[in-house]
Design an enzyme around this catalytic site. Structure first.
Site, PDB file in Angstrom:
ATOM      1  N   VAL A 151      -3.359 -70.570 -36.434  1.00 10.94           N
ATOM      2  CA  VAL A 151      -2.585 -70.853 -35.218  1.00 10.94           C
ATOM      3  C   VAL A 151      -2.429 -72.353 -35.007  1.00 10.94           C
ATOM      4  O   VAL A 151      -1.337 -72.847 -34.720  1.00 10.94           O
ATOM      5  CB  VAL A 151      -3.245 -70.193 -33.991  1.00 10.94           C
ATOM      6  CG1 VAL A 151      -2.556 -70.640 -32.698  1.00 10.94           C
ATOM      7  CG2 VAL A 151      -3.204 -68.682 -34.117  1.00 10.94           C
TER       8      VAL A 151
ATOM      9  N   PHE B 252       2.241 -65.519 -30.079  1.00  7.76           N
ATOM     10  CA  PHE B 252       2.678 -64.183 -30.470  1.00  7.76           C
ATOM     11  C   PHE B 252       3.305 -64.250 -31.866  1.00  7.76           C
ATOM     12  O   PHE B 252       4.390 -63.721 -32.110  1.00  7.76           O
ATOM     13  CB  PHE B 252       3.674 -63.632 -29.452  1.00  7.76           C
ATOM     14  CG  PHE B 252       3.114 -63.502 -28.062  1.00  7.76           C
ATOM     15  CD1 PHE B 252       2.332 -62.420 -27.702  1.00  7.76           C
ATOM     16  CD2 PHE B 252       3.347 -64.482 -27.114  1.00  7.76           C
ATOM     17  CE1 PHE B 252       1.800 -62.301 -26.425  1.00  7.76           C
ATOM     18  CE2 PHE B 252       2.832 -64.385 -25.826  1.00  7.76           C
ATOM     19  CZ  PHE B 252       2.050 -63.294 -25.480  1.00  7.76           C
ATOM     20  N   LEU B 253       2.617 -64.920 -32.769  1.00  7.09           N
ATOM     21  CA  LEU B 253       3.137 -65.148 -34.111  1.00  7.09           C
ATOM     22  C   LEU B 253       2.788 -63.989 -35.039  1.00  7.09           C
ATOM     23  O   LEU B 253       1.672 -63.468 -35.008  1.00  7.09           O
ATOM     24  CB  LEU B 253       2.569 -66.451 -34.684  1.00  7.09           C
ATOM     25  CG  LEU B 253       2.750 -67.713 -33.845  1.00  7.09           C
ATOM     26  CD1 LEU B 253       2.056 -68.890 -34.525  1.00  7.09           C
ATOM     27  CD2 LEU B 253       4.225 -68.000 -33.619  1.00  7.09           C
TER      28      LEU B 253
ATOM     29  N   GLU C  21       2.001 -63.084 -38.820  1.00  9.45           N
ATOM     30  CA  GLU C  21       1.704 -63.690 -40.122  1.00  9.45           C
ATOM     31  C   GLU C  21       2.786 -63.273 -41.117  1.00  9.45           C
ATOM     32  O   GLU C  21       3.195 -62.125 -41.171  1.00  9.45           O
ATOM     33  CB  GLU C  21       0.326 -63.249 -40.616  1.00  9.45           C
ATOM     34  CG  GLU C  21      -0.811 -63.865 -39.819  1.00  9.45           C
ATOM     35  CD  GLU C  21      -2.151 -63.743 -40.527  1.00  9.45           C
ATOM     36  OE1 GLU C  21      -2.211 -63.968 -41.744  1.00  9.45           O
ATOM     37  OE2 GLU C  21      -3.138 -63.402 -39.845  1.00  9.45           O
TER      38      GLU C  21
ATOM     39  N   LYS D 215      -1.565 -61.435 -23.753  1.00  8.26           N
ATOM     40  CA  LYS D 215      -1.804 -61.533 -25.192  1.00  8.26           C
ATOM     41  C   LYS D 215      -2.539 -60.299 -25.711  1.00  8.26           C
ATOM     42  O   LYS D 215      -2.139 -59.685 -26.708  1.00  8.26           O
ATOM     43  CB  LYS D 215      -2.606 -62.804 -25.490  1.00  8.26           C
ATOM     44  CG  LYS D 215      -3.180 -62.881 -26.895  1.00  8.26           C
ATOM     45  CD  LYS D 215      -2.109 -62.900 -27.969  1.00  8.26           C
ATOM     46  CE  LYS D 215      -2.736 -63.059 -29.346  1.00  8.26           C
ATOM     47  NZ  LYS D 215      -1.743 -63.094 -30.407  1.00  8.26           N
TER      48      LYS D 215
ATOM     49  N   ASN E 141      -0.942 -57.073 -28.280  1.00  3.59           N
ATOM     50  CA  ASN E 141      -1.513 -56.633 -29.552  1.00  3.59           C
ATOM     51  C   ASN E 141      -2.063 -55.210 -29.469  1.00  3.59           C
ATOM     52  O   ASN E 141      -1.968 -54.437 -30.430  1.00  3.59           O
ATOM     53  CB  ASN E 141      -2.609 -57.600 -29.997  1.00  3.59           C
ATOM     54  CG  ASN E 141      -2.033 -58.859 -30.614  1.00  3.59           C
ATOM     55  OD1 ASN E 141      -0.841 -58.959 -30.858  1.00  3.59           O
ATOM     56  ND2 ASN E 141      -2.882 -59.846 -30.862  1.00  3.59           N
TER      57      ASN E 141
ATOM     58  N   CYS F  23      -5.949 -60.347 -35.869  1.00  3.61           N
ATOM     59  CA  CYS F  23      -5.605 -60.153 -34.453  1.00  3.61           C
ATOM     60  C   CYS F  23      -5.780 -58.728 -33.968  1.00  3.61           C
ATOM     61  O   CYS F  23      -6.587 -58.473 -33.059  1.00  3.61           O
ATOM     62  CB  CYS F  23      -4.163 -60.602 -34.217  1.00  3.61           C
ATOM     63  SG  CYS F  23      -3.900 -62.367 -34.449  1.00  3.61           S
TER      64      CYS F  23
END
Length: 443
Positions: A11, A150-151, A153, A205, A209, A261
């Site tokens: 991150v 809120f990435l 991968e 967050k 997820n 995550c």
């Protein structure tokens, strides 16, 4: 704007590099001297498409800097982002020790005008805890905001540069306005900049997820039911996905989710609920379904071979927890590998980018192939665990010649079952009837 990023993990590195890309002066701070030396040499320690090129470009332009010295970065920073790890404690809750250690290191250098921004995924109430601790360390009022990431991968650069929303949690409108100006270059398409309380931002967050994890576990449980009832999960998905209330996103059946995550955040939210006196029945079920789903491929392989499994050569395609990353944290491949080794199998593996990380764990316990066909050569079965594009359209004739028997266990429904049928393969997918070709069960 001058920015300091504390932590150069996934991150922190993506965040710092993308902020530099938009013209900011960014100093990334980490206590790992070897990592900082590599980064200053333009070597990126993680695989993320486009990241290495962006790091090199901004290093060359003089906008991106890497250092182990907080004193060199923090005094000049208007914004100090905390992007340190928050690993799971033994009870599933988030461990904040690294964040608290980071506060000890940055507090002596923090200027009165600076804003501390929590980028790490943290439990509700962390903002207040950090605010209190900074007041103790500095002897003055400090502004602390939240800005959860809120990435995805494998698509982190795209997600950062073109976010579907930016969430910030603040206690004063001026802090929100400064963060809005920082993110303005990334919101030119009109996607929202959402300002809320820090507690709501912290919760958003985890809930994001947990919701996505729930969809994955749900479709996996339905896929297992489809196998028992002779329904096809892909047809079922089409039947429900066109309902706008449901959609198709995160409803791909497979062998479970992994990464840094989803597993951690579902368990952390469960722990948070218990601490509040609420029984997290649904969250616990999401986690349990996922753990069980990671064993699906081995159960199918074991059922096929029965007592003759020991000594069999199994090829495994895909080691990363998802495509376009070398991250193997909580990857389903590791569960399968452990079970195959425990059953006395010989395991031959391939992955486009994650092999080195797996080698660090297993050493010479595995055979590492340079390409997919080399992994399949002489194998009694092929197991597909990660849906890399490299695996989607094999030369079926070559694959059949490579394998000792034409047998595939497809944990991500990557291959076309009809093509498998035409070439005489026995094929087991997820949530659909098997194709019974030339290879037959031995159990």
């Amino acid at each position: 704007m001058k920015i300091a990023i504390i932590g150069t993990g996934y991150v922190g590195l993506v965040t710092g590099t993308c902020f530099a890309e938009s013209g900011n002066q960014v100093f990334c701070v980490d206590i790992d001297e070897r990592k900082i030396a590599r980064l200053n040499a333009g070597e990126v320690p993680i695989y993320e498409p486009g990241l290495a090129e962006m790091v090199e470009r901004n290093l060359r332009a003089g906008r991106l800097h890497f250092t182990t010295q907080a004193a060199a970065a923090i005094p000049q920073a208007k914004l100090v982002f905390l992007a340190v790890g928050t690993p799971a404690a033994s009870d599933g809750s988030a461990d904040l020790q690294y964040m608290l250690q980071a506060l000890e290191g940055l507090a002596p250098h923090l200027q009165p005008h600076a804003i501390v921004v929590i980028k790490s995924t943290v439990p509700v109430g962390t903002n207040a805890q950090v605010h209190k601790r900074l007041m103790e360390l500095t002897g003055r009022e400090c502004e602390v905001a939240n800005n959860p990431e809120f990435l995805r991968e494998g698509a982190a650069i795209e997600d950062f540069l073109n976010p579907d929303r930016v969430v910030v949690g603040v206690r004063s409108p001026p802090v929100g306005e400064i963060l809005r100006l920082l993110y303005e270059p990334f919101l030119q398409s009109g996607n929202p900049f959402l300002v809320m309380t820090p507690e709501s931002a912290e919760m958003a967050k985890y809930v994001a997820n947990a919701m996505l994890s729930t969809k994955i576990s749900f479709i996996n449980e339905v896929a297992n039911l489809c196998e028992k009832l002779e329904a096809d999960i892909d047809e079922v998905r089409r039947g429900i996905g066109h309902d706008r209330r449901i959609g198709f996103e995160f409803l791909m059946p497979g062998v479970g989710y992994g990464g840094s995550c989803f597993p951690k955040d579902v368990r952390a939210l469960s722990a948070l609920a218990r601490a509040c006196g609420i029984q997290p029945t649904l969250l616990d079920a999401v986690n349990q379904v996922n753990l069980r789903q990671k064993e699906t491929l081995f159960r199918k392989i074991e059922q096929f071979f029965g007592r003759e499994l020991r000594g069999k050569i199994i090829a495994v395609w895909g080691l990363a927890f998802k495509p376009r990353t070398d991250d193997i944290r909580e990857a389903s491949s590791l569960v399968l590998i452990d079970q195959l080794l425990g059953a006395g199998c010989v395991v031959r593996v391939h992955d486009p980018v994650a092999t080195a990380n797996v080698r660090k764990i297993y050493g010479d316990k595995l055979h590492y192939a340079v390409d997919p066909l080399a992994a399949a050569a002489g194998a009694d079965a092929l197991a597909i665990v990660t849906e890399w594009g490299d695996y989607r359209n094999p030369d079926w004739d070559e694959l059949k010649r490579a394998l000792a028997r034409p047998l595939v266990f497809d944990g991500r429904n990557v291959l076309n079952p009809e093509a498998a049928r035409q070439y005489g393969f026995t094929y087991y997918g997820i949530g659909k009837a098997p194709v019974l070709g030339e290879a037959r069960g031995l159990g």
